[in-house]
Motif scaffolding. Structure first.
Motif, PDB file in Angstrom:
ATOM      1  N   CYS A   1       0.828  -1.208   0.000  1.00  0.00           N
ATOM      2  CA  CYS A   1       0.000   0.000   0.000  1.00  0.00           C
ATOM      3  C   CYS A   1       0.861   1.256   0.000  1.00  0.00           C
ATOM      4  O   CYS A   1       0.503   2.263  -0.621  1.00  0.00           O
ATOM      5  CB  CYS A   1      -0.946  -0.001   1.201  1.00  0.00           C
ATOM      6  SG  CYS A   1      -2.312  -1.171   1.035  1.00  0.00           S
ATOM      7  N   LEU A   2       1.983   1.214   0.695  1.00  0.00           N
ATOM      8  CA  LEU A   2       2.881   2.353   0.685  1.00  0.00           C
ATOM      9  C   LEU A   2       3.398   2.615  -0.726  1.00  0.00           C
ATOM     10  O   LEU A   2       3.431   3.752  -1.200  1.00  0.00           O
ATOM     11  CB  LEU A   2       4.049   2.108   1.642  1.00  0.00           C
ATOM     12  CG  LEU A   2       5.038   3.258   1.829  1.00  0.00           C
ATOM     13  CD1 LEU A   2       4.346   4.473   2.422  1.00  0.00           C
ATOM     14  CD2 LEU A   2       6.186   2.814   2.727  1.00  0.00           C
ATOM     15  N   GLY A   3       3.771   1.543  -1.424  1.00  0.00           N
ATOM     16  CA  GLY A   3       4.265   1.699  -2.779  1.00  0.00           C
ATOM     17  C   GLY A   3       3.181   2.108  -3.760  1.00  0.00           C
ATOM     18  O   GLY A   3       3.468   2.700  -4.807  1.00  0.00           O
ATOM     19  N   ALA A   4       1.911   1.790  -3.426  1.00  0.00           N
ATOM     20  CA  ALA A   4       0.806   2.098  -4.330  1.00  0.00           C
ATOM     21  C   ALA A   4       0.258   3.508  -4.156  1.00  0.00           C
ATOM     22  O   ALA A   4      -0.592   3.938  -4.938  1.00  0.00           O
ATOM     23  CB  ALA A   4      -0.319   1.085  -4.132  1.00  0.00           C
ATOM     24  N   LEU A   5       0.718   4.240  -3.135  1.00  0.00           N
ATOM     25  CA  LEU A   5       0.235   5.611  -2.966  1.00  0.00           C
ATOM     26  C   LEU A   5       0.556   6.412  -4.228  1.00  0.00           C
ATOM     27  O   LEU A   5       1.687   6.421  -4.692  1.00  0.00           O
ATOM     28  CB  LEU A   5       0.906   6.271  -1.761  1.00  0.00           C
ATOM     29  CG  LEU A   5       0.395   5.882  -0.381  1.00  0.00           C
ATOM     30  CD1 LEU A   5       1.255   6.533   0.693  1.00  0.00           C
ATOM     31  CD2 LEU A   5      -1.056   6.274  -0.204  1.00  0.00           C
ATOM     32  N   PRO A   6      -0.425   7.087  -4.790  1.00  0.00           N
ATOM     33  CA  PRO A   6      -0.160   7.861  -6.013  1.00  0.00           C
ATOM     34  C   PRO A   6       0.803   8.995  -5.736  1.00  0.00           C
ATOM     35  O   PRO A   6       0.681   9.706  -4.739  1.00  0.00           O
ATOM     36  CB  PRO A   6      -1.544   8.379  -6.416  1.00  0.00           C
ATOM     37  CG  PRO A   6      -2.339   8.356  -5.150  1.00  0.00           C
ATOM     38  CD  PRO A   6      -1.814   7.213  -4.341  1.00  0.00           C
ATOM     39  N   ARG A   7       1.798   9.164  -6.604  1.00  0.00           N
ATOM     40  CA  ARG A   7       2.792  10.218  -6.438  1.00  0.00           C
ATOM     41  C   ARG A   7       2.424  11.406  -7.301  1.00  0.00           C
ATOM     42  O   ARG A   7       2.029  11.259  -8.451  1.00  0.00           O
ATOM     43  CB  ARG A   7       4.184   9.717  -6.823  1.00  0.00           C
ATOM     44  CG  ARG A   7       4.685   8.576  -5.969  1.00  0.00           C
ATOM     45  CD  ARG A   7       4.866   8.996  -4.504  1.00  0.00           C
ATOM     46  NE  ARG A   7       5.625   7.995  -3.774  1.00  0.00           N
ATOM     47  CZ  ARG A   7       5.085   7.015  -3.077  1.00  0.00           C
ATOM     48  NH1 ARG A   7       3.771   6.890  -3.036  1.00  0.00           N
ATOM     49  NH2 ARG A   7       5.839   6.149  -2.420  1.00  0.00           N
ATOM     50  N   GLU A   8       2.576  12.580  -6.738  1.00  0.00           N
ATOM     51  CA  GLU A   8       2.269  13.822  -7.463  1.00  0.00           C
ATOM     52  C   GLU A   8       3.524  14.349  -8.135  1.00  0.00           C
ATOM     53  O   GLU A   8       4.624  14.253  -7.599  1.00  0.00           O
ATOM     54  CB  GLU A   8       1.728  14.868  -6.492  1.00  0.00           C
ATOM     55  CG  GLU A   8       1.679  16.287  -7.027  1.00  0.00           C
ATOM     56  CD  GLU A   8       0.830  16.421  -8.277  1.00  0.00           C
ATOM     57  OE1 GLU A   8       0.827  17.508  -8.847  1.00  0.00           O
ATOM     58  OE2 GLU A   8       0.189  15.456  -8.699  1.00  0.00           O
ATOM     59  N   HIS A   9       3.356  14.879  -9.320  1.00  0.00           N
ATOM     60  CA  HIS A   9       4.430  15.557 -10.025  1.00  0.00           C
ATOM     61  C   HIS A   9       3.905  16.911 -10.473  1.00  0.00           C
ATOM     62  O   HIS A   9       2.805  16.996 -11.032  1.00  0.00           O
ATOM     63  CB  HIS A   9       4.912  14.743 -11.225  1.00  0.00           C
ATOM     64  CG  HIS A   9       5.448  13.401 -10.847  1.00  0.00           C
ATOM     65  ND1 HIS A   9       6.667  13.235 -10.233  1.00  0.00           N
ATOM     66  CD2 HIS A   9       4.919  12.162 -10.945  1.00  0.00           C
ATOM     67  CE1 HIS A   9       6.870  11.948  -9.996  1.00  0.00           C
ATOM     68  NE2 HIS A   9       5.828  11.288 -10.411  1.00  0.00           N
ATOM     69  N   PRO A  10       4.644  17.989 -10.239  1.00  0.00           N
ATOM     70  CA  PRO A  10       4.158  19.319 -10.611  1.00  0.00           C
ATOM     71  C   PRO A  10       3.711  19.356 -12.060  1.00  0.00           C
ATOM     72  O   PRO A  10       4.299  18.735 -12.945  1.00  0.00           O
ATOM     73  CB  PRO A  10       5.385  20.208 -10.380  1.00  0.00           C
ATOM     74  CG  PRO A  10       6.157  19.500  -9.320  1.00  0.00           C
ATOM     75  CD  PRO A  10       5.964  18.033  -9.604  1.00  0.00           C
ATOM     76  N   ASP A  11       2.607  20.083 -12.276  1.00  0.00           N
ATOM     77  CA  ASP A  11       2.035  20.298 -13.606  1.00  0.00           C
ATOM     78  C   ASP A  11       1.335  19.068 -14.174  1.00  0.00           C
ATOM     79  O   ASP A  11       1.006  19.033 -15.357  1.00  0.00           O
ATOM     80  CB  ASP A  11       3.091  20.788 -14.600  1.00  0.00           C
ATOM     81  CG  ASP A  11       3.772  22.058 -14.129  1.00  0.00           C
ATOM     82  OD1 ASP A  11       3.059  22.928 -13.601  1.00  0.00           O
ATOM     83  OD2 ASP A  11       4.988  22.182 -14.279  1.00  0.00           O
ATOM     84  N   ASP A  12       1.100  18.060 -13.339  1.00  0.00           N
ATOM     85  CA  ASP A  12       0.378  16.894 -13.812  1.00  0.00           C
ATOM     86  C   ASP A  12      -1.132  17.110 -13.730  1.00  0.00           C
ATOM     87  O   ASP A  12      -1.658  17.462 -12.666  1.00  0.00           O
ATOM     88  CB  ASP A  12       0.724  15.662 -12.950  1.00  0.00           C
ATOM     89  CG  ASP A  12       1.862  14.854 -13.542  1.00  0.00           C
ATOM     90  OD1 ASP A  12       2.424  15.305 -14.546  1.00  0.00           O
ATOM     91  OD2 ASP A  12       2.169  13.783 -13.002  1.00  0.00           O
ATOM     92  N   GLY A  13      -1.819  16.885 -14.820  1.00  0.00           N
ATOM     93  CA  GLY A  13      -3.269  16.791 -14.861  1.00  0.00           C
ATOM     94  C   GLY A  13      -3.993  17.804 -14.003  1.00  0.00           C
ATOM     95  O   GLY A  13      -3.691  18.995 -14.029  1.00  0.00           O
ATOM     96  N   PRO A  14      -4.979  17.338 -13.218  1.00  0.00           N
ATOM     97  CA  PRO A  14      -5.805  18.262 -12.437  1.00  0.00           C
ATOM     98  C   PRO A  14      -5.104  18.844 -11.225  1.00  0.00           C
ATOM     99  O   PRO A  14      -5.652  19.703 -10.553  1.00  0.00           O
ATOM    100  CB  PRO A  14      -6.982  17.383 -11.995  1.00  0.00           C
ATOM    101  CG  PRO A  14      -6.398  16.009 -11.915  1.00  0.00           C
ATOM    102  CD  PRO A  14      -5.391  15.941 -13.036  1.00  0.00           C
ATOM    103  N   TYR A  15      -3.868  18.396 -10.946  1.00  0.00           N
ATOM    104  CA  TYR A  15      -3.191  18.844  -9.737  1.00  0.00           C
ATOM    105  C   TYR A  15      -2.254  20.026  -9.959  1.00  0.00           C
ATOM    106  O   TYR A  15      -1.776  20.627  -9.022  1.00  0.00           O
ATOM    107  CB  TYR A  15      -2.390  17.686  -9.126  1.00  0.00           C
ATOM    108  CG  TYR A  15      -3.257  16.519  -8.789  1.00  0.00           C
ATOM    109  CD1 TYR A  15      -3.992  16.503  -7.621  1.00  0.00           C
ATOM    110  CD2 TYR A  15      -3.386  15.456  -9.666  1.00  0.00           C
ATOM    111  CE1 TYR A  15      -4.822  15.455  -7.312  1.00  0.00           C
ATOM    112  CE2 TYR A  15      -4.214  14.385  -9.364  1.00  0.00           C
ATOM    113  CZ  TYR A  15      -4.926  14.398  -8.190  1.00  0.00           C
ATOM    114  OH  TYR A  15      -5.750  13.346  -7.894  1.00  0.00           O
TER     115      TYR A  15
END
Length: 229
Positions: free
Chosen positions: A33-47
């Motif tokens: 589950c730790l490895g499956a946490l979605p990682r954010e990257h600047p300028d990605d999609g709705p984030y």
């Protein structure tokens, strides 16, 4: 009768996300589950772009690093809420340890000189019992080998920024934070730490206070980020 309280029975701790037994030094989250946490990257999609949420005139914002994404109706979202509102500060300590290496690598080219957690007004701190941003900052500080300061202070209470208009957020953030001993920060690259980047109102208010105190360079590190509305 709760069989878990019977003497002589050892109950293996369970992953707070999937419910699987934790093994091999795992705490709160299993490795999967730790490895499956979605990682954010600047300028990605709705984030993103994340810097648009944190634009402060006259301040060089060098890094905006959000480690994962926050979706309310998800198991990771429930985990964060449990840590924040359910009296489980250890969850933030574990997540800070997990995210520390990633954050250190992301800002290896410009590591901050000091980390400042977004402060909590004393009334809210008294009710909750801990400031999750401070827990995250201490964990990140250990991973990055960066000291954690307390120069950022909450001088008045403020409500959540979620579901408020941009104008309301700007007005609500005015005068919330102040900087103590500004001379200690002069010429430094200051990293501001919070749990979730939502509208950006709270973090922008903190950055504004730093700019007003003479800080010229800052970065922002959060555990999670929400999609833009």
């Amino acid at each position: 009768m709760d069989w878990r309280n019977l003497p002589g029975l050892a109950v293996a701790p369970l992953c707070a996300v999937c419910g699987a037994p934790l093994v091999g030094g795992e705490r709160w989250l299993c490795t999967a589950c730790l490895g499956a946490l979605p990682r954010e990257h600047p300028d990605d999609g709705p984030y993103g772009p994340l810097r648009e949420r944190l634009a402060v005139r006259g301040l060089d914002v060098r890094h905006v690093v959000c480690w994962t994404v926050y979706v309310h109706d998800s198991a990771p979202g429930a985990l964060i809420r449990r840590g924040k509102y359910g009296g489980r500060p250890q969850i933030f300590a574990e997540l800070a340890a997990a995210m520390g290496g990633d954050v250190a690598r992301r800002c290896a080219d410009a590591r901050p000189d000091v980390l400042l957690p977004v402060p909590m007004h004393w009334r809210k701190r008294l009710l909750r019992g801990y400031n999750q941003a401070a827990i995250l900052a201490r964990g990140l500080g250990r991973a990055m080998d960066v000291p954690v300061g307390d120069n950022l202070r909450a001088v008045k209470a403020h409500s959540t920024q979620t579901r408020r208009s941009a104008d309301d957020r700007a007005r609500g953030g005015e005068g919330v934070f102040a900087v103590a001993h500004a001379e200690e920060l002069r010429g430094l690259h200051v990293g501001v730490v919070d749990d979730i980047l939502t509208t950006g109102g709270t973090l922008t208010a903190a950055l504004e206070a730093l700019r007003a105190a003479g800080v010229e360079a800052a970065s922002v590190f959060t555990l999670a980020v929400t999609p833009r509305r």
